[in-house]
Write a protein that holds these residues in place. Structure first.
Motif, PDB file in Angstrom:
ATOM      1  N   LEU A 252       0.854  -9.325 -13.976  1.00 30.45           N
ATOM      2  CA  LEU A 252       1.612  -9.521 -15.207  1.00 30.45           C
ATOM      3  C   LEU A 252       2.659 -10.609 -15.016  1.00 30.45           C
ATOM      4  O   LEU A 252       2.767 -11.549 -15.808  1.00 30.45           O
ATOM      5  CB  LEU A 252       2.287  -8.200 -15.582  1.00 30.45           C
TER       6      LEU A 252
ATOM      7  N   MET B 221       2.922 -14.331 -16.585  1.00 32.79           N
ATOM      8  CA  MET B 221       4.121 -14.752 -17.280  1.00 32.79           C
ATOM      9  C   MET B 221       4.629 -16.088 -16.743  1.00 32.79           C
ATOM     10  O   MET B 221       5.161 -16.893 -17.497  1.00 32.79           O
ATOM     11  CB  MET B 221       5.202 -13.671 -17.207  1.00 32.79           C
TER      12      MET B 221
ATOM     13  N   ILE C 165       2.882 -18.799 -18.807  1.00 30.83           N
ATOM     14  CA  ILE C 165       3.036 -19.085 -20.233  1.00 30.83           C
ATOM     15  C   ILE C 165       4.442 -18.912 -20.792  1.00 30.83           C
ATOM     16  O   ILE C 165       4.695 -19.270 -21.932  1.00 30.83           O
ATOM     17  CB  ILE C 165       2.078 -18.206 -21.083  1.00 30.83           C
ATOM     18  N   ILE C 166       5.367 -18.361 -20.019  1.00 30.28           N
ATOM     19  CA  ILE C 166       6.649 -18.041 -20.638  1.00 30.28           C
ATOM     20  C   ILE C 166       7.767 -18.896 -20.054  1.00 30.28           C
ATOM     21  O   ILE C 166       7.801 -19.131 -18.853  1.00 30.28           O
ATOM     22  CB  ILE C 166       6.952 -16.548 -20.420  1.00 30.28           C
TER      23      ILE C 166
END
Lengths: 287, 654
Positions: free
Chosen positions: B446, B450, B453-454
């Protein structure tokens, strides 16, 4: 940083949720009138959220809560940066991150409605994100900078089509027909928000007000006349009234598009508009 | 027994880290091949990776005290009283390798591989045995070893990320057959990659390039299943084809009026107003080689097929290092594009197109490794696009992306490897609710996704830079916009399958070997720390690299290194990171009443909900899109080649 712009920015930050709330409230009232009903009071969304904050919490799992807060924090951060007239690209990506967290929250529950809503939300992202990014890019291209405080003239002079493309983004983000596949009330209850209630649903609604403020704010950038505060405010109000009026009208006379129709309609339209606009800017020497 | 190694020419102390990063891993690889004993082999592997890490760090240290460039004029080596030229040694090994490829082609009945190997063998043999002896200046007068910050960064990526992956592989391959062969190629590969990024001489570079092709073939076919053999053969054919293009280019370059035998000479020759036409054709072919190595469209199928290999292979070769060799090449020759902008634009379109198309294709994939493979190809396309745009800013973006992609992608592959190792499946559908069964690895995955893309993480920053770079060549922004939206879709879908859990279910923490968890945690920490501290990273590592490549660094940092300032905007990763941290620490302190937990809403029907993922095959599936994608890709490659060929026929300036 200069005092007055910072102060005005701070005021806008405080007013942001109220502005979003008012627009939604007006939307509901005018839509009701269009449908020959009386409709709720204009401040109804505020009453709804206040009531929600007072209700008993009912959630499905603890992860949801984290994601709801993450969504809220990212959007408020984006709004603060917007009010501080910072980098538009960063604001866009933060808004994105917020939406990503909301979808994660929806996926984390084993609920049919929530998951279908999340899937559809992803498709919406596939539709509006490129257009939104392209609008911001075209602003950067015309102004040669991505920071808001570098905008020196009303963008609408150079980027009229980008403004129209922004309307598409507004419609998708605010779940306005025909682009409301993700919340589709009668089909999937409310999709990604169905497993939230009480405080957390209130939080989600509050965050949506901020989001609406940000999108309307981005559109307002097109008519801001730097240096003339009063004229700018009037221009913004006129713009929002016109745009939202059109959006409401379309909302009431169209039906929902399915997801592939959404992609096939929104993407080419949005990208086409921006392309045309970019060619125009390039032609008149904006590069 | 004493071996006396003497070298003539100016070498200095750099020879030691050089040997640590290249010769030692290669030797250890060789020894591993012959060692069946597991314990000694593991120790040797450990020594090999440690040597690479120490060598890499030492070398980088040396670089900063040498102004960013080190050249070594290594000509002859004396070993055990016999003196031979390093040129001749590499030449001999190269022909041996080509004959090896011919033998493989014979064994696997691969006409294409055999053809390509022959097409490399014959021109190179002619060039080295007939042309070079009769032309005194054919050897070139430039140092064959050229190490600058860009080589240094690549070496660090290869040595550190590569070593973490190899350590992980020790546990991953436990109990499998042919481990000596596996580790021989894995560790030897590290040495070959390092040698490639240090090579200035084109023939040397070409040799190590082909060694990595060999390692790739051997590692893909490792499990010797029908599928593995088939896919390895296909990978070999495509990458040998690229090698052939490069061989042709090298021969053309070496037989020009003023021979070009090294990268330095190549950049010099392209820096003039009238560029020799053969040079343009050679550059087109070198670009072709780079595109095949980095599996850009239409060559992406070999990388997708390579996913049958064991996951450490996918992590090492097919995401963080070998495919980066193509990208390394493009950034190495990037100053050329300033004088040949049209070539740059063609490559930018190929890269951008690959980025967009692979992002869309990944949406319909159920196989986690294939999703990561598509993502890798896409990001490599983005890096190539940025390198080909040849502005200081886009180069900075390209290097930033290379570094962060290597870390994040390796992390994701290793994570998927653990999932595959424990659950025996790499399908996303089988990762439904993985957070309950295996919370640790799910959290790692996870967080890894992240970082892709974040904001404020590194890969996101790369996209931020890419959009800004688009200001200088707007055509590519469409690829970036659609590609980046599609990227969010497929990663988020995957996360959704993993974190889908029942009401009020308990997480059962799983036990994991330190050899799995340590590399994962280290890589995740590297990804996070470098992302948040990206401003100092750019200031100290990446700006010097950009400058050594011949540009003035356009990105600066401010506020004590917390924010990154570009010519068109600014971002403060530390600020955003702190907010994100605050958000995720909330659950530690927030108290959620047990009474608040309830069942999902299902209209009052008590029904166990079965959730499946969506893949949109009807619109975005491989079957639907592959024909269009591959035809367009072939078309673009045809444009590339036509560009080079036209240069000769028009014999003028392009």
């Amino acid at each position: 940083m200069d005092f007055w712009p910072a102060f005005i920015g701070f005021i806008f930050l405080l007013l942001a949720p109220f502005i979003g709330m008012l627009v939604i409230g007006l939307d509901r009232k005018i839509t009701a009138r269009m449908q020959n009903r009386i409709g709720p009071p204009v401040l109804q969304p505020l009453y709804d959220v206040i009531k929600l904050f007072g209700k008993e919490d009912k959630i499905v799992n603890r992860g949801q809560v984290v994601f709801a807060y993450a969504f809220f924090v990212m959007v408020v951060l984006a709004t603060s940066l917007f009010c501080l007239r910072s980098d538009l690209l960063v604001i866009f990506f933060l808004l994105n991150a917020g939406a990503i967290f909301m979808v994660m929250g929806a996926y984390s529950t084993r609920s049919a409605f929530s998951t279908i809503g999340a899937n559809r939300e992803l498709l919406q992202m596939l539709a509006y994100e490129p257009i939104f990014l392209l609008v911001i890019f075209s602003i950067g291209y015309a102004v040669k900078s991505f920071t808001i405080d570098a905008i020196y003239e009303p963008l609408i002079l150079k980027l009229p089509l980008a403004l129209v493309a922004m309307v598409i983004v507004l419609m998708i983000k605010m779940q306005k027909s025909p682009f409301d596949i993700s919340t589709a009330h009668t089909e999937i209850i409310s999709g990604t928000m169905v497993e939230y209630s009480g405080t957390y649903l209130g939080l989600l609604k509050l965050t949506h007000w901020y989001e609406l403020f940000l999108i309307l704010g981005t559109m307002a950038l097109f008519v801001i006349i730097p240096g003339n505060f009063v004229l700018s405010i009037i221009a913004m109000l006129v713009l929002i009234a016109v745009v939202y009026g059109i959006v409401m009208l379309i909302d009431n006379i169209t039906t929902r598009l399915t997801w592939d129709a959404l992609l096939k309609v929104a993407l080419p339209l949005g990208i086409g508009l921006i392309t045309a606009n970019l060619i125009y800017v390039w032609y008149i020497g904006g590069a | 027994m004493g071996a006396m190694i003497t070298m003539s020419g100016d070498i200095g102390i750099t020879i030691y880290p050089l040997a640590l990063t290249t010769v030692i891993p290669l030797l250890i690889g060789l020894i591993c091949y012959l060692l069946p004993n597991r314990y000694i082999r593991n120790v040797l592997v450990g020594i090999g990776v440690l040597s690479a890490i120490i060598g890499g760090l030492w070398l980088f240290f040396q670089l900063s005290s040498s102004g960013g460039v080190i050249t070594l004029e290594i000509d002859r080596i004396s070993l055990l009283g016999i003196s031979f030229s390093l040129f001749e040694l590499i030449s001999a090994l190269d022909f041996a390798l080509l004959i090896g490829f011919l033998l493989i082609a014979w064994e696997r009945r691969s006409y294409w591989a055999g053809l390509f190997a022959l097409l490399q063998l014959i021109p190179l043999a002619w060039y080295e045995f007939m042309y070079m002896p009769s032309h005194a200046d054919a050897h070139g007068s430039v140092a064959p070893v050229y190490i600058d910050y860009w080589s240094g960064i690549m070496c660090l990526i290869i040595s550190i990320i590569g070593s973490l992956i190899v350590i992980y592989a020790i546990k991953y391959m436990e109990g499998q057959r042919n481990q000596n062969r596996f580790f021989a190629y894995m560790v030897g590969f590290l040495g070959a990659m390092n040698a490639a990024v240090f090579s200035n001489n084109l023939l040397w570079f070409f040799f190590f390039w082909e060694v990595t092709t060999l390692a790739c073939y051997m590692l893909i076919k490792h499990e010797e299943t029908e599928e593995a053999l088939r896919n390895a053969k296909w990978a070999l054919e495509v990458t040998l084809g690229g090698g052939t293009a490069m061989a042709f280019a090298i021969v053309w370059l070496g037989t020009m009026g003023t021979p070009v035998t090294s990268f330095t000479e190549l950049l010099q020759a392209s820096g003039t107003n009238i560029i020799p036409t053969m040079l343009i054709l050679a550059l087109a072919f070198i670009s072709l080689a780079g595109l095949t190595k980095s599996a850009q469209v239409p060559f992406q199928s070999w990388l997708l097929g390579a996913m049958v290999a064991p996951t450490p292979v996918s992590a090492l070769l097919h995401s963080s290092t070998m495919v980066k060799l193509g990208v390394y090449l493009f950034i190495r020759i990037s100053p050329v594009f300033q004088h040949l902008p049209s070539l740059g634009y063609i490559l930018a379109i190929i890269g951008g197109f690959s980025f967009m198309v692979t992002a869309i294709l990944a949406i319909s994939q159920n196989n986690a490794k294939k999703v990561l493979a598509y993502s890798t190809i896409g990001n490599l396309g983005l890096i190539i696009l940025l390198a080909a745009l040849h502005t200081p800013f886009s180069l900075t973006a390209a290097i930033v992306l290379t570094v962060f992609h290597a870390i994040s992608k390796a992390l994701l592959f290793l994570g998927v490897g653990v999932v595959q190792h424990e659950t025996h499946s790499k399908e996303i559908e089988n990762m439904d609710g993985l957070i309950l069964r295996k919370p640790f690895i799910t959290t790692v995955l996870l967080m890894g996704i992240m970082t892709m893309i974040i904001p404020p993480f590194g890969m996101f920053l790369g996209k931020y830079f890419a959009v800004q770079a688009g200001l200088e060549f707007p055509l590519i922004i469409f690829f970036i916009a659609v590609g980046s939206a599609a990227t969010v879709v497929y990663y988020l879908k995957w996360i959704g399958r993993m974190i889908n859990m029942e009401t009020d279910a308990e997480l059962t923490p799983e036990h994991m070997s330190i050899l799995f968890s340590a590399p994962l945690v280290v890589m995740l920490s590297l990804a996070v720390i470098f992302s948040v501290l990206v401003a100092p990273v750019i200031q100290s590592f990446i700006n010097p690299t950009v400058e050594v490549l011949g540009f003035t660094a356009p990105v600066s940092s401010a506020f004590y290194g917390t924010s990154v300032i570009t010519p068109w905007g600014y971002i403060t990763p530390v600020f955003i990171g702190l907010f994100l941290l605050a958000v995720f620490l909330v659950p530690l302190f927030a108290h959620i009443d047990r009474k608040a937990l309830t069942k999902v809403y299902s209209c009052g029907v008590e029904y166990p909900t079965v959730i499946g993922g969506v893949y949109f095959e009807r619109i975005m599936g491989e079957e639907k899109l592959n024909d269009y994608v591959n035809s367009l890709g072939v078309g673009l490659i045809a444009v590339l080649i036509a560009f080079g060929v036209l240069a000769i026929t028009m014999s003028g300036v392009i």
